[in-house]
Design an enzyme around this catalytic site. Sequence first.
Site, short mmCIF file in Angstrom:
data_model
loop_
_atom_site.label_atom_id
_atom_site.label_comp_id
_atom_site.label_asym_id
_atom_site.label_seq_id
_atom_site.Cartn_x
_atom_site.Cartn_y
_atom_site.Cartn_z
N CYS A 135 -6.04 -3.60 8.45
CA CYS A 135 -5.05 -2.65 7.94
C CYS A 135 -5.79 -1.37 7.59
CB CYS A 135 -4.33 -3.20 6.72
SG CYS A 135 -3.21 -2.00 5.93
N ASN A 136 -5.49 -0.28 8.28
CA ASN A 136 -6.18 0.98 8.02
C ASN A 136 -5.92 1.48 6.60
OD1 ASN A 136 -7.26 2.33 10.86
ND2 ASN A 136 -5.58 0.91 11.17
N THR A 137 -4.65 1.46 6.18
CA THR A 137 -4.29 1.98 4.86
C THR A 137 -5.01 1.23 3.76
OG1 THR A 137 -2.10 2.53 5.75
CG2 THR A 137 -2.35 2.57 3.36
N ALA A 138 -5.15 -0.07 3.92
CA ALA A 138 -5.79 -0.89 2.89
C ALA A 138 -7.24 -0.51 2.66
CB ALA A 138 -5.69 -2.37 3.26
N CYS A 187 -3.16 2.57 12.93
CA CYS A 187 -2.29 1.68 12.16
C CYS A 187 -2.16 0.42 12.99
CB CYS A 187 -0.92 2.31 11.91
SG CYS A 187 0.24 1.17 11.12
N LYS A 238 7.14 -3.64 11.11
CA LYS A 238 6.94 -4.62 10.04
C LYS A 238 8.17 -5.51 9.88
CE LYS A 238 3.51 -2.23 7.13
NZ LYS A 238 2.54 -3.34 7.04
N ARG A 284 0.83 -1.20 0.00
CA ARG A 284 0.00 0.00 0.00
C ARG A 284 0.87 1.26 0.00
NH1 ARG A 284 0.11 -4.55 1.54
NH2 ARG A 284 0.49 -3.96 3.71
#
Length: 235
Positions: A89-92, A203, A172, A54
């Site tokens: 996953c917030n970004t996803a 996150c 990560k 992402r």
Amino acid sequence: MKNSTYEKVAGILGGMGPEATVDLLNRIIQLTPATDDNDHVRCIIDNNPKVPSRIKALIEHVGENPGPCMAEMAQKLEEWGADFLCIPCNTAHYYYDYANNAVSIPVVNLIDLTVKHVLETNPEIKRVGVLCSTAVISTKLYENGFGEMNVEVIYPEESFQTSLLEVIKSIKAGDTGAEVQSSFANIVTNVIEQGSELIVIACTELGIISNNVSFPLADATKILAEEIIARAKHV
């Protein structure tokens, strides 16, 4: 045909990243009232770290669109017996519609869920600090939700946000050591000093190291775990 007493099966689009997915599963286990194995929630997890980045897609603008991969994962989880899906996953969630439109079962929207939780539990709140990836900032995922209710979103100042992205990358990579935690503490202080009344841990990697923060928090991972349990058990 499933009857009304059937306990629902959660499907998890995981691997974004793998440790955050394991953290969510641990929280589901910890938060479920249980005296035996049978009391726990059945989860079908596609812990897929091969989902296109992402960060590369949204920040570096050089990566493959993760959406089609997420749609395929969603379809497989539905085929395997999931009754509802979630994406830890917030970004996803910028690509949420790819997954949602690919299946006939509900897909929990973590952003909407977190915003709703914060507003319901803090009805007078006016300023919320949001700790998230730079991609979440650029896509305004949380600004849109809170903005509709006239709640100001506060992010770390630029140098601190740069540090936050490094913290996320470190987690990560499996590094949650003292240096990473110290950097995170400084970032938390920065958003508090800007006037935040509450901090949203937006996150799923950051939830892994936020246990020692004494300031009021709304942890998206914990909120999602509670929602999964409630949906599975018809609470």
